[in-house]
Design a protein around this motif. Structure first.
Motif, PDB file in Angstrom:
ATOM      1  N   LEU A 204       0.827  -1.206   0.000  1.00 44.41           N
ATOM      2  CA  LEU A 204       0.000   0.000   0.000  1.00 44.41           C
ATOM      3  C   LEU A 204       0.863   1.259   0.000  1.00 44.41           C
ATOM      4  O   LEU A 204       0.552   2.237  -0.695  1.00 44.41           O
ATOM      5  N   PHE A 205       1.944   1.254   0.762  1.00 44.77           N
ATOM      6  CA  PHE A 205       2.843   2.409   0.771  1.00 44.77           C
ATOM      7  C   PHE A 205       3.548   2.563  -0.576  1.00 44.77           C
ATOM      8  O   PHE A 205       3.770   3.678  -1.042  1.00 44.77           O
ATOM      9  N   LYS A 206       3.891   1.433  -1.189  1.00 46.66           N
ATOM     10  CA  LYS A 206       4.496   1.493  -2.525  1.00 46.66           C
ATOM     11  C   LYS A 206       3.508   2.050  -3.532  1.00 46.66           C
ATOM     12  O   LYS A 206       3.872   2.844  -4.416  1.00 46.66           O
ATOM     13  N   LYS A 207       2.244   1.672  -3.394  1.00 51.57           N
ATOM     14  CA  LYS A 207       1.211   2.197  -4.277  1.00 51.57           C
ATOM     15  C   LYS A 207       1.073   3.708  -4.092  1.00 51.57           C
ATOM     16  O   LYS A 207       0.910   4.451  -5.064  1.00 51.57           O
ATOM     17  N   ALA A 208       1.150   4.158  -2.835  1.00 58.00           N
ATOM     18  CA  ALA A 208       1.074   5.598  -2.551  1.00 58.00           C
ATOM     19  C   ALA A 208       2.232   6.341  -3.214  1.00 58.00           C
ATOM     20  O   ALA A 208       2.052   7.438  -3.771  1.00 58.00           O
ATOM     21  N   GLU A 209       3.409   5.762  -3.159  1.00 61.04           N
ATOM     22  CA  GLU A 209       4.564   6.386  -3.801  1.00 61.04           C
ATOM     23  C   GLU A 209       4.354   6.495  -5.315  1.00 61.04           C
ATOM     24  O   GLU A 209       4.670   7.530  -5.916  1.00 61.04           O
ATOM     25  N   ASN A 210       3.811   5.457  -5.916  1.00 65.93           N
ATOM     26  CA  ASN A 210       3.576   5.480  -7.362  1.00 65.93           C
ATOM     27  C   ASN A 210       2.559   6.550  -7.743  1.00 65.93           C
ATOM     28  O   ASN A 210       2.715   7.230  -8.763  1.00 65.93           O
ATOM     29  N   ILE A 211       1.516   6.705  -6.924  1.00 66.95           N
ATOM     30  CA  ILE A 211       0.519   7.749  -7.188  1.00 66.95           C
ATOM     31  C   ILE A 211       1.153   9.126  -7.066  1.00 66.95           C
ATOM     32  O   ILE A 211       0.897  10.021  -7.880  1.00 66.95           O
ATOM     33  N   ALA A 212       1.994   9.305  -6.053  1.00 71.25           N
ATOM     34  CA  ALA A 212       2.664  10.597  -5.862  1.00 71.25           C
ATOM     35  C   ALA A 212       3.571  10.922  -7.044  1.00 71.25           C
ATOM     36  O   ALA A 212       3.597  12.067  -7.522  1.00 71.25           O
ATOM     37  N   PHE A 213       4.303   9.932  -7.529  1.00 66.69           N
ATOM     38  CA  PHE A 213       5.164  10.155  -8.700  1.00 66.69           C
ATOM     39  C   PHE A 213       4.328  10.498  -9.931  1.00 66.69           C
ATOM     40  O   PHE A 213       4.711  11.346 -10.744  1.00 66.69           O
ATOM     41  N   ASP A 214       3.191   9.841 -10.054  1.00 62.74           N
ATOM     42  CA  ASP A 214       2.361  10.014 -11.246  1.00 62.74           C
ATOM     43  C   ASP A 214       1.587  11.334 -11.231  1.00 62.74           C
ATOM     44  O   ASP A 214       1.528  12.042 -12.239  1.00 62.74           O
ATOM     45  N   LYS A 215       1.000  11.697 -10.072  1.00 63.49           N
ATOM     46  CA  LYS A 215       0.137  12.873  -9.987  1.00 63.49           C
ATOM     47  C   LYS A 215       0.781  14.059  -9.272  1.00 63.49           C
ATOM     48  O   LYS A 215       0.218  15.146  -9.261  1.00 63.49           O
ATOM     49  N   GLY A 216       1.931  13.820  -8.646  1.00 64.57           N
ATOM     50  CA  GLY A 216       2.587  14.897  -7.908  1.00 64.57           C
ATOM     51  C   GLY A 216       2.106  15.034  -6.484  1.00 64.57           C
ATOM     52  O   GLY A 216       2.668  15.812  -5.705  1.00 64.57           O
ATOM     53  N   GLN A 217       1.096  14.282  -6.117  1.00 66.39           N
ATOM     54  CA  GLN A 217       0.551  14.336  -4.749  1.00 66.39           C
ATOM     55  C   GLN A 217      -0.265  13.080  -4.478  1.00 66.39           C
ATOM     56  O   GLN A 217      -0.720  12.396  -5.402  1.00 66.39           O
TER      57      GLN A 217
END
Length: 392
Positions: free
Chosen positions: A328-341
């Protein structure tokens, strides 16, 4: 005549003996045929009426199949080994303290000083009003100042870092845990309290003194209502608009600074869409921020112009398994990289809180773009209060 009788007696005796022998043979074969086919000695022991010795029990398994990386070996254990059993160290201590040391413990986390400051720590009377029921409710001030902005906190981040907003929701039942979380996490982590929190003003003030943005949970009726009851403050699907808004007012009627509500997951569909819309309109008119953690899209699809709102990207509730947290934390990191937040809302379960703390600690320290040219930044994430991700 006598000889004939003796002859008949011998024939009858012989017949009876032969008959008994045939019956005995038949009974023996019947017993053998009716005996169950045992797959193992465990099955045989279950049907056996004899009292077997412990030796028999210890040799029950026919064989064990041991697997390793290189080959597969069959290890037969159907005989008593001549090797001596392994010695047990009876002097070794197995204390409760050793067991507890392996368990996630919020109270072991180190306390830190506030990492930022709030513009308003305590309640602003200009941002409150009393309704006809005597409830103290947040409102937009006469000079058009809104609670979600006035009670919020804007922080600056380096442009090359991705924004991560975290809300720890469901706090307030245990004052000690709430106090610890408020003092352990960076001020940029936001906190949301249960509407059933006792001594609201005292507990919320502690969080705000540590510069956390503060919100309140808005409870919907449970999807699994047969096992879970979200209580008398929840917005059930059988409420009228007036009754639902009344419960909404009881939820936000807190003598402490509250910037908005965190709508917890529950029943949100066509059956109560009109009720939810009425509450969202009231939240907009009061200048409150709405954070949506529901799993469906019903609330997200209700358009309210001018409403400050944000849908959670990831929700980590109390039912999460430990082995899934890293994913789940890895998924959060991927979303942050993709959307900036990215916005994450979590429950205050010790296992989750400790894992969250460790994940935040892995973030790379913020440095400028020029400094980053000579530094290997593996996790360019910057914590921000949830209000920083919202645009009306």
């Amino acid at each position: 005549m006598r000889e004939k009788l003796e002859k008949y007696d011998k024939l009858i005796t012989a017949f009876l003996v032969i008959t008994a022998f045939i019956l005995g043979i038949g009974w023996w074969f019947a017993e053998e045929k009716s005996e169950p086919v045992y797959l193992s000695k465990i099955d045989r022991l279950m049907f056996d009426k004899d009292n077997k010795a412990p030796k028999f029990v210890l040799t029950l398994p026919d064989k064990l199949v041991a697997k390793n990386k290189n080959d597969i070996k069959e290890v037969f254990v159907d005989a008593i080994t001549e090797e001596k059993p392994l010695a047990v160290d009876v002097n070794k201590d197995f204390s409760v303290a050793d067991l507890l040391s392996e368990m996630p413990n919020i109270f072991k986390l180190p306390i830190k000083n506030p990492t930022t400051e709030l513009n308003k720590v305590y309640i602003d009377e200009a941002l409150t009003e009393k309704n006809e029921d005597g409830l103290l409710l947040p409102r937009i001030s006469d000079d058009n100042r809104k609670p979600w902005i006035e009670y919020g906190n804007f922080v600056k981040t380096q442009p090359n870092f991705k924004k991560v907003a975290i809300v720890i929701a469901g706090l307030g039942f245990d004052p000690k845990t709430t106090d610890k979380i408020a003092k352990v996490f960076d001020s940029e982590v936001s906190i949301s309290f249960s509407p059933y929190t006792p001594n609201y003003d005292e507990i919320v003030d502690v969080a705000r003194e540590n510069a956390h943005e503060t919100y309140v949970d808005l409870l919907l009726s449970s999807k699994n209502f047969m096992k879970e009851d979200s209580g008398p403050m929840s917005i059930t699907s059988n409420l009228t608009k007036e009754a639902a808004v009344g419960r909404f007012h009881k939820t936000i009627a807190i003598p402490a600074p509250i910037g908005g509500v965190v709508i917890r997951d529950g029943v949100a569909n066509s059956s109560n869409k009109n009720v939810l819309e009425a509450m969202l309109i009231d939240a907009k008119n009061r200048g409150l921020l709405v954070i949506d953690t529901t799993s469906g899209s019903t609330i997200d699809n209700i358009e309210i112009i001018g409403l400050a709102r944000r849908k959670a990207d990831i929700v980590i509730d109390r039912d999460v398994k430990k082995e899934n947290l890293d994913d789940l934390f890895k998924k959060a990191e991927n979303i942050a990289f993709d959307k900036g937040q990215v916005l994450i809302v979590v429950d205050p379960k010790p296992m989750i809180v400790v894992a969250l703390y460790n994940w935040i600690s892995s973030f790379s320290p913020q440095i400028s773009y020029e400094e980053a040219r000579n530094v290997d930044i593996t996790k360019p994430f910057a914590l921000v209060p949830v209000s920083n991700l919202v645009v009306e």
